[in-house]
Design a protein around this motif. Sequence first.
Motif, PDB file in Angstrom:
ATOM      1  N   LEU A 595       0.834  -1.204   0.000  1.00  0.00           N
ATOM      2  CA  LEU A 595       0.000   0.000   0.000  1.00  0.00           C
ATOM      3  C   LEU A 595       0.868   1.253   0.000  1.00  0.00           C
ATOM      4  CD1 LEU A 595      -2.946  -0.706   2.495  1.00  0.00           C
ATOM      5  CD2 LEU A 595      -2.959  -0.786   0.006  1.00  0.00           C
ATOM      6  N   ASP A 597      -1.043   4.467  -0.535  1.00  0.00           N
ATOM      7  CA  ASP A 597      -1.968   5.543  -0.204  1.00  0.00           C
ATOM      8  C   ASP A 597      -3.324   4.928   0.149  1.00  0.00           C
ATOM      9  OD1 ASP A 597      -2.984   8.038   0.213  1.00  0.00           O
ATOM     10  OD2 ASP A 597      -3.211   8.565  -1.913  1.00  0.00           O
ATOM     11  N   GLY A 598      -3.981   5.458   1.170  1.00  0.00           N
ATOM     12  CA  GLY A 598      -5.287   4.952   1.564  1.00  0.00           C
ATOM     13  C   GLY A 598      -5.188   3.783   2.537  1.00  0.00           C
ATOM     14  N   GLN A 599      -6.326   3.212   2.866  1.00  0.00           N
ATOM     15  CA  GLN A 599      -6.399   2.111   3.828  1.00  0.00           C
ATOM     16  C   GLN A 599      -7.092   0.908   3.200  1.00  0.00           C
ATOM     17  OE1 GLN A 599      -5.063   2.218   6.946  1.00  0.00           O
ATOM     18  NE2 GLN A 599      -4.280   4.273   6.447  1.00  0.00           N
ATOM     19  N   TRP A 600      -6.647  -0.292   3.616  1.00  0.00           N
ATOM     20  CA  TRP A 600      -7.308  -1.513   3.160  1.00  0.00           C
ATOM     21  C   TRP A 600      -8.566  -1.731   3.988  1.00  0.00           C
ATOM     22  CZ3 TRP A 600      -5.760  -3.859  -1.168  1.00  0.00           C
ATOM     23  CH2 TRP A 600      -6.374  -5.073  -1.509  1.00  0.00           C
ATOM     24  N   TRP A 601      -9.573  -2.333   3.378  1.00  0.00           N
ATOM     25  CA  TRP A 601     -10.829  -2.593   4.070  1.00  0.00           C
ATOM     26  C   TRP A 601     -10.671  -3.732   5.073  1.00  0.00           C
ATOM     27  CZ3 TRP A 601     -10.415  -2.281  -1.302  1.00  0.00           C
ATOM     28  CH2 TRP A 601     -10.070  -3.484  -1.943  1.00  0.00           C
ATOM     29  N   THR A 602     -11.572  -3.798   6.012  1.00  0.00           N
ATOM     30  CA  THR A 602     -11.528  -4.868   7.013  1.00  0.00           C
ATOM     31  C   THR A 602     -11.973  -6.183   6.384  1.00  0.00           C
ATOM     32  OG1 THR A 602     -13.793  -4.379   7.713  1.00  0.00           O
ATOM     33  CG2 THR A 602     -12.008  -3.229   8.862  1.00  0.00           C
ATOM     34  N   TYR A 605     -15.746  -6.572   5.754  1.00  0.00           N
ATOM     35  CA  TYR A 605     -16.381  -5.406   5.150  1.00  0.00           C
ATOM     36  C   TYR A 605     -17.537  -5.824   4.233  1.00  0.00           C
ATOM     37  CZ  TYR A 605     -17.030  -1.186   2.365  1.00  0.00           C
ATOM     38  OH  TYR A 605     -17.579  -0.095   1.742  1.00  0.00           O
ATOM     39  N   SER A 612      -9.108  -1.460  -4.974  1.00  0.00           N
ATOM     40  CA  SER A 612      -7.704  -1.085  -4.821  1.00  0.00           C
ATOM     41  C   SER A 612      -7.091  -0.992  -6.213  1.00  0.00           C
ATOM     42  CB  SER A 612      -6.960  -2.129  -3.982  1.00  0.00           C
ATOM     43  OG  SER A 612      -5.578  -1.859  -3.951  1.00  0.00           O
ATOM     44  N   ASN A 644      -7.761   2.631  -1.970  1.00  0.00           N
ATOM     45  CA  ASN A 644      -6.322   2.726  -1.745  1.00  0.00           C
ATOM     46  C   ASN A 644      -5.573   2.495  -3.051  1.00  0.00           C
ATOM     47  OD1 ASN A 644      -5.657  -0.309  -1.944  1.00  0.00           O
ATOM     48  ND2 ASN A 644      -7.250  -0.256  -0.350  1.00  0.00           N
ATOM     49  N   ARG A 646      -1.728   0.913  -4.564  1.00  0.00           N
ATOM     50  CA  ARG A 646      -0.670  -0.002  -4.154  1.00  0.00           C
ATOM     51  C   ARG A 646       0.318  -0.213  -5.297  1.00  0.00           C
ATOM     52  NH1 ARG A 646      -4.356  -3.015  -6.524  1.00  0.00           N
ATOM     53  NH2 ARG A 646      -3.739  -5.031  -7.387  1.00  0.00           N
TER      54      ARG A 646
END
Length: 849
Positions: A595, A597-602, A605, A612, A644, A646
């Motif tokens: 990654l 930028d941003g966040q990965w989902w749980t 989810y 991504s 996000n 990657r």
Amino acid sequence: MSRLARWLPLRYALREMRGGLSGFYVFIACIALGAMSIAGVGSLAASLNDGLAREGRVILGGDLSFSLIQREAKPEELAFLKSHGAVSTTASLRAMSRVASGDATLVELKAVDKAYPLFGKVTLTPDMSLDEAMARRDGAYGAVADQTLLARLAIEPGARITVGNIDFIIRAALTSEPDKLSVGIGFGPRLMVNEEALRATGLLQPGSLVRWKYQVKLPGAGTETEVKTVTDDARAKQPNAGWEIRNRTNASPQLERNVNRFTQFLTIVGLTALLVGGVGVGNAVKSHLDRKRATIATLKALGASGRRVFAIYLTQVILLALIGGAIGAALGAALPFIVVGVFGSIIPLPIVPAIQAPELVLSLVYGLLTALAFAMWPLGRAHDVPVGALFRDVVAAQPSWPRRSYMALTALAIAALGTLAVLLAYDRRVALIYVGVAAAVFVLLQLVGMLVMAVARRAPRARSTSLRMAIANIHRPGALTPTIVLSLGLGIALLVTVIEIDGNLRSQFAKELPARAPAFYFLDIPSERAPDFDAFVAKQAPGADLDEVPMLRGRIVAAKGIDAQDLQPSEEAAWVLQSDRGITYSATVPNGSRLTDGQWWTADYRGEPLVSFEKKIADGLGLKVGDSVTVNVLGRNITAKIANLRTVDWQSLSINFVLVFSPHVFDGAPHTRLATLTYPNGGSTAEQENKIIRAVAQDFPMITTVRVKDALDAIGALIGNLVLAIRGASALTLLVAALVLGGALAAGHRHRVYDAVILKTLGATRLRLIGAYTIEYLLIAAATALFGVLSGTAASWLIVTELMRLPFSWQLGTALAATFAAVLVTVVLGLAGTFSALGQKPAPVLRNL
């Protein structure tokens, strides 16, 4: 100005040329070779593009082609197509074929209906109709196979082959397939069957990677207006179909792009040959004017102005450039006819040879501009040759700088040459880089020449007489140093560049596989049978690592609310919009991704669709976190927000995708799974791999096995052909560089004669003079070689890393070997001219001093 005075420069120029072209053969050869390369490349590309345009219907298989992946056209979609003309349906996929001996191999399976082909003809050996060859007889369907498949499985027509759940009888070898060029490159040989047989194989599972193509033959002439009308109608009435639409004007867009790119590359090689040859032009003009100093002084003594002298010799240069350009254009014009005549039967391209007048005129313009760019400077200096040159030593040095007006004309010719190269380029960014690099190399080589002379001038006085003479020759007035440095430096830089690119391509595609590279890809694994397949592989290859992910195919149709066809991607990212792409979903970050930028989902989810995106592609499309992307999957448009970005390690050859969606986005959508099999430390043997291929083909006939080594071999073959083309094209430039170097040394022959005669008169032996000249050439060549290796390495690094997007490794050994050879050639050529100079009788030379 009277009419007689206006034509006086032409009359004098022609009168001088009546005595022959002695001293201008290198000039003409340099322009001819450069013009030939540009005219030949342009004519061949234009002939190929004419062929693609003329045979567009045959290559595409229709006036229009509508492609879908993983699904067939719905009844209403098929009815829409049939309302516009005759329709032929084909399906293509990769599959495993096997014979009774147990041997199995990958094939490109193509199923066709009775209407195929709408244009062109399928040729079989032995000769028979396609329906007859594929009909069901004697309890089995028929098939036709590429000769490569027959050779690979050691079978002949009449043999049985198994694909999926049924046997086929190979009834004929496939000699030609009219729409083959529209498909692109395959990793296996072609096997063609009818549509009914494909459905009987059991390979058409939900989510299987099958490309359905619907080729449409319009009832009219299929004009561009008719084609556009149907295309617009399809997009308006079937907006969610998600099909890829092509027409006969872009029957094979990938081929056309590759032709344009390769044409630009070869044109740049031709320009390089011209620029290197331009040095020869400058040398020839300088040497000619040097020999004509007495004539020029006489003309001035009789009242000719400096401008009139300039006009006379400029006219002569233009005439010689036109002669060289015409020779090159004639040779280049013949290239398409030669290619078709010699290789037409083995090249699967629709080349229509013809005289391409625009390309020939362009080559003449390039040749003329090159000659002017390199001749203006010495011609400008001829303006100021004094009348006193009749009475003073003819070897006295002239001022280095011409008048400002001639410097401006030189700059104008160079600017025109660079502007033309950029404006006519397929990729102007690459052309701008080339023009900038070429200018920088010329300036740097001039500086290198000046530096070598400056160092020689300030060098301590050597005890050795030969060494003192060599060093003095390097920096004396009228020295050959700048000319040799320029011509030899360009040659070595080009040679090292080609060698470095060649070595890096070969190492990347032949030697430097990742230590953990997978041995196999497995395609079309049915989701419901994935546990069985996992257990099967664990038994067949204990200790190997099986990595498995879900896989669908989708096409990006919009981004940030803008239709895909209206986006303006960078060249590096354009490919992602040109067809459907593999996509997947995952609860965790895929292996080989990081990654940025941003966040990965749980993992649990279940909200709005998220995606991504691979960072370089996102940057090329102008996308960032929070933007929306719409993808058509199985005829349904799905809009997701970019969660996000990657980076992906593509060179690991592990499974990864540009687009990775959040879980549950594709709930209920039929799809298969994709897997890789990696042995510990990449340690699989050929026996182990063949065992896996046979076992999978036997127990899981619906699964396609792609051996990574075979795929890389196919790519390696393409790279090998590319490298061969690079070598062949660059050989022309190296030939020009050798001509220029020989011409430069020949231009200094007269000065060598004077030096040799004076020194021999003063008591120098022939052996001592040879030693001094050898040292001189070695010192100049060694200094130039250092720059050539450094600049060639820098150029190859830029091409490999920035244009080819590959890691770079310095091929030191081969680069130094080539450089040593170039230095040796310099010394040999220099001494060859020196021997003749040393043989001159002193008396005739001394009488003319």
